[in-house]
Write a protein that holds these residues in place. Structure first.
Motif, mmCIF file in Angstrom:
data_model
loop_
_atom_site.group_PDB
_atom_site.id
_atom_site.type_symbol
_atom_site.label_atom_id
_atom_site.label_comp_id
_atom_site.label_asym_id
_atom_site.label_seq_id
_atom_site.Cartn_x
_atom_site.Cartn_y
_atom_site.Cartn_z
ATOM 1 N N ASP A 451 49.209 29.877 50.931
ATOM 2 C CA ASP A 451 49.164 29.279 49.776
ATOM 3 C C ASP A 451 50.150 30.433 49.085
ATOM 4 O OD1 ASP A 451 47.852 26.953 50.947
ATOM 5 O OD2 ASP A 451 46.195 27.745 49.626
ATOM 6 N N HIS A 452 50.060 31.545 49.445
ATOM 7 C CA HIS A 452 50.849 32.388 48.062
ATOM 8 C C HIS A 452 51.400 33.276 49.055
ATOM 9 C CE1 HIS A 452 47.004 31.233 46.590
ATOM 10 N NE2 HIS A 452 47.108 32.123 45.255
ATOM 11 N N LYS A 470 37.979 43.484 57.372
ATOM 12 C CA LYS A 470 37.116 43.535 56.577
ATOM 13 C C LYS A 470 36.968 42.755 55.426
ATOM 14 C CE LYS A 470 37.473 48.836 57.055
ATOM 15 N NZ LYS A 470 37.400 49.767 56.293
ATOM 16 N N PRO A 471 35.759 40.919 56.248
ATOM 17 C CA PRO A 471 35.966 40.141 55.194
ATOM 18 C C PRO A 471 34.678 39.908 53.912
ATOM 19 C CG PRO A 471 36.090 39.827 57.521
ATOM 20 C CD PRO A 471 36.161 41.009 57.707
ATOM 21 N N HIS A 472 34.367 41.080 53.605
ATOM 22 C CA HIS A 472 33.379 41.303 52.694
ATOM 23 C C HIS A 472 34.435 42.052 51.754
ATOM 24 C CE1 HIS A 472 30.408 40.119 55.875
ATOM 25 N NE2 HIS A 472 30.017 40.145 54.884
ATOM 26 N N ARG A 473 35.530 42.424 51.835
ATOM 27 C CA ARG A 473 36.080 42.815 51.267
ATOM 28 C C ARG A 473 37.157 42.727 50.793
ATOM 29 N NH1 ARG A 473 36.059 48.974 52.817
ATOM 30 N NH2 ARG A 473 33.550 49.497 52.853
ATOM 31 N N PHE A 474 37.306 40.922 51.718
ATOM 32 C CA PHE A 474 39.295 40.437 51.215
ATOM 33 C C PHE A 474 38.945 40.106 49.884
ATOM 34 C CE2 PHE A 474 40.875 36.101 51.670
ATOM 35 C CZ PHE A 474 42.167 37.051 52.072
ATOM 36 N N ARG A 475 38.023 40.151 49.523
ATOM 37 C CA ARG A 475 38.256 38.892 48.195
ATOM 38 C C ARG A 475 38.881 39.729 46.447
ATOM 39 N NH1 ARG A 475 34.717 34.341 46.059
ATOM 40 N NH2 ARG A 475 33.761 34.279 47.423
ATOM 41 N N ARG A 476 37.718 40.407 47.089
ATOM 42 C CA ARG A 476 38.806 42.341 45.405
ATOM 43 C C ARG A 476 39.538 42.816 45.723
ATOM 44 N NH1 ARG A 476 35.468 47.361 45.565
ATOM 45 N NH2 ARG A 476 33.953 46.315 45.111
ATOM 46 N N ARG A 477 40.168 42.601 47.628
ATOM 47 C CA ARG A 477 41.554 43.301 47.543
ATOM 48 C C ARG A 477 42.056 42.351 47.252
ATOM 49 N NH1 ARG A 477 43.935 46.852 50.496
ATOM 50 N NH2 ARG A 477 42.003 48.056 49.251
ATOM 51 N N ALA A 478 42.349 40.862 47.444
ATOM 52 C CA ALA A 478 42.998 39.463 47.041
ATOM 53 C C ALA A 478 43.098 39.534 45.098
ATOM 54 C CB ALA A 478 42.511 38.182 46.894
ATOM 55 N N LYS A 484 44.653 34.749 41.170
ATOM 56 C CA LYS A 484 43.766 34.060 40.458
ATOM 57 C C LYS A 484 42.823 34.383 40.867
ATOM 58 C CE LYS A 484 48.001 32.366 38.096
ATOM 59 N NZ LYS A 484 48.295 30.679 37.330
ATOM 60 N N GLY A 485 41.535 34.664 39.701
ATOM 61 C CA GLY A 485 40.081 34.792 40.145
ATOM 62 C C GLY A 485 40.027 32.774 40.788
ATOM 63 N N LYS A 486 40.196 31.725 40.172
ATOM 64 C CA LYS A 486 40.030 30.791 40.377
ATOM 65 C C LYS A 486 40.428 30.609 42.430
ATOM 66 C CE LYS A 486 43.955 28.437 38.725
ATOM 67 N NZ LYS A 486 44.666 27.658 37.165
ATOM 68 N N ASP A 487 41.597 30.934 42.657
ATOM 69 C CA ASP A 487 41.654 30.266 43.293
ATOM 70 C C ASP A 487 41.579 31.746 44.952
ATOM 71 O OD1 ASP A 487 44.268 28.609 43.267
ATOM 72 O OD2 ASP A 487 45.798 30.621 42.557
ATOM 73 N N VAL A 488 40.877 32.357 44.429
ATOM 74 C CA VAL A 488 40.367 33.358 45.026
ATOM 75 C C VAL A 488 38.510 33.354 45.368
ATOM 76 C CG1 VAL A 488 38.808 35.922 45.360
ATOM 77 C CG2 VAL A 488 41.948 35.535 44.250
#
Length: 552
Positions: A451-452, A470-478, A484-488
């Motif tokens: 999407d980005h 490392k999926p559990h850190r993927f949100r922070r890296r994104a 944008k937070g609403k996308d993540v």
């Protein structure tokens, strides 16, 4: 001193200045001044024959000074450290005002400020104070008057879901009053609506800056000038008149919320919808307690709770009873041995006990359920006011299907590793479940990246692609690369879980499940029930907007 405890409150700056004046006049330390003020205030309040005539400072009703709404915003209050006997602080909180919907431990707008109220009111009784905000307002109200003012505030700021419930309850009450013969089902529905409306008004109201602003504007309209004390008396008398001012505001909606200063740029319908949900849920919990404590072995062992829509099924031989006063023997011994749970019952001074059996050959006697200890051990850290919810969770049929499925899927999911440890699944099945969860998580990450992809610079894109390891850190890296937070926020790591095929935890106990399994299942059932209730309330938020929200 050894029996003194230390805590903090936050006061208006003018109240702290008044405290300094009292301290100088008395020639005592600040700690001693606060202790003396509180002791005198608490004694005076406890001596009032009518608890509703106790005093509260207007700043408590108006939540003044308001806490900062944003990080870094300058505070308008100042901290005061208190060292006082724990018993004095307990009594001070007990004689202070709590607004409907507020609790001692809650977030922001919903937090009761009982000790702050006691300290501010105690200071005012010894040294009057004011500032630009408080100037002209009647400084102290009786509790009943303050609650009536708050009811008026909720009336002028009521959202669609609240008005719908309150008007339905009033209509049903009027219909009952005007008919000599009322069918039993209609009478029961009217009583249910009335109970729910009462709880909405008295226990589950929503709180927000807009409501406190409306309360301030109502106070400036009615509680200033020469007629302020007369109107305070009128508010105080509402308890004997069914609060006609409140009902008039609900029925006629003379002024829209923004006319009283409530924000017109934000739609509070969601909060109104969740307040109504909480009121309905509170009634359902009361009904569950009544059913649990009054049913006999000949009565139906099943009941459906609409919020969130699960089926409750109790073993027919299990009972609960209520007792008044201290727990008698042998109940006290069984509770101490972990064979019985106690929970606060609806009537003050009563408590419920669960679960009990009637042993054969002992008419009128009771006995604990054999093997119940590991189930009840899971409630060791559950607060008393949540024990009823814990009991309910142990009786939920986690794999029940019905013709009309609830909005939420009622299920108890075990981590795959835990299911393997309990012997429910094999190692190969655990690996397959984990692989499927990993694949689902990768699909989520790939979809977010796709999407980005065209919006990210190549170095940042590569960082995000590498973060998939490392999926559990993927949100922070994104977030770090600029998404944008609403996308993540839509990304979640899919857990590797296995759906438990059993019925209730109580049924697992009767089927002979091992103690370690029962302990784990009991705790997991309680956690899962809490999550489902939160999701159900969130669904009520969305439904409120769908039905009552503003239309552009």
């Amino acid at each position: 001193m050894p029996d003194h405890v230390e805590t903090n409150v936050r006061l208006p700056i003018c109240a702290l200045a008044a405290l300094a004046a009292v301290r100088e006049r008395w020639g005592t330390s600040r700690d001693e001044t606060v202790r003396q003020l509180l002791a005198e205030h608490v004694g005076a309040q406890e001596a009032k024959p009518d608890p509703e005539a106790r005093l509260t400072h207007i700043s408590t009703v108006l939540c003044y000074p308001a806490p900062p709404r944003r990080y870094g915003e300058q505070r308008q209050d100042t901290p005061l450290r208190i060292r006082a006997p724990a018993e004095l602080l307990r009594r001070a909180r007990a004689v202070s005002l709590t607004l409907p919907g507020q609790y001692p431990r809650a977030r922001r707008d919903y937090q009761a400020r009982t000790l702050t109220d006691a300290v501010v009111t105690a200071i005012w009784r010894a040294e009057h104070f004011t500032d630009d905000f408080l100037d002209g307002l009647l400084p102290v109200l009786r509790h009943q008057s303050a609650l009536a003012l708050w009811q008026l505030t909720t009336a002028v700021t009521s959202t669609g879901p609240e008005k719908s419930l309150l008007l339905a309850a009033e209509t049903a009450k009027a219909r009952m009053r005007n008919r000599t013969v009322v069918p039993a089902d209609e009478a029961a529905e009217a009583r249910q609506l009335g109970r729910t409306a009462d709880i909405l008004r008295e226990e589950t109201a929503w709180h927000a800056p807009a409501r406190f602003q409306a309360a301030a504007n109502l106070a400036r309209h009615w509680l200033t000038g020469p007629g302020a004390e007369a109107f305070e008396q009128q508010l105080y008398d509402q308890r004997d008149l069914g609060n006609p001012l409140y009902l008039a505001q609900i029925r006629t909606a003379v002024r829209p919320p923004h006319a009283w200063g409530a924000s017109s740029s934000y739609d509070w319908t969601g909060r109104g919808g969740t307040a109504v949900w909480r009121a309905h849920r509170r009634v359902e919990v009361q009904d569950f307690e009544d059913w649990l404590t009054r049913r006999s072995e000949r009565d139906d062992a099943d009941r459906v709770t609409a919020r969130p829509g699960w089926l409750i099924r109790t073993p027919a031989a299990w009972h609960a009873r209520t007792v008044r006063g201290p727990l008698p023997e042998p109940f006290a011994d069984w509770a101490a041995a972990g064979q019985l749970l106690t929970f606060p019952y609806q009537e003050e001074g009563r408590q419920g006990v669960w679960p009990l059996l009637r042993p054969p050959g002992r008419p009128g006697g009771w006995a604990p359920v054999p093997g119940i200890e590991p189930v009840l051990a899971a409630a060791a850290t559950v607060p008393p006011e949540r024990i009823t919810g814990f009991i309910e969770a142990q009786l939920v049929e986690w794999n029940h299907t019905s013709e009309k499925e609830p909005a939420l899927h009622i299920a108890l999911d075990l981590p795959a590793a835990q299911a393997r440890a309990f012997g429910y699944i094999t190692a190969d099945e655990q690996h397959r479940i984990s692989a499927a969860a990993d694949a689902a998580t990768w699909r989520e990450m790939d979809a977010l990246i796709d999407d980005h992809r065209d919006k990210l610079e190549e170095p940042k894109l590569q960082q995000l692609l590498k973060a998939r390891d490392k999926p559990h850190r993927f949100r922070r890296r994104a977030l770090e690369v600029g998404l944008k937070g609403k996308d993540v926020s839509r990304f979640t790591v899919t857990p590797a879980t296995w759906r438990w095929p059993g019925g209730s935890v109580a049924a697992a106990l009767l089927a002979g499940a091992p103690a370690d399994r029962l302990l784990w299942l009991a705790a997991a059932a309680h956690r899962s029930s809490g999550l489902l209730l939160e999701q159900s309330m969130q669904e009520a938020w969305h439904q409120a907007f769908d039905r009552y929200g503003r239309r552009m």
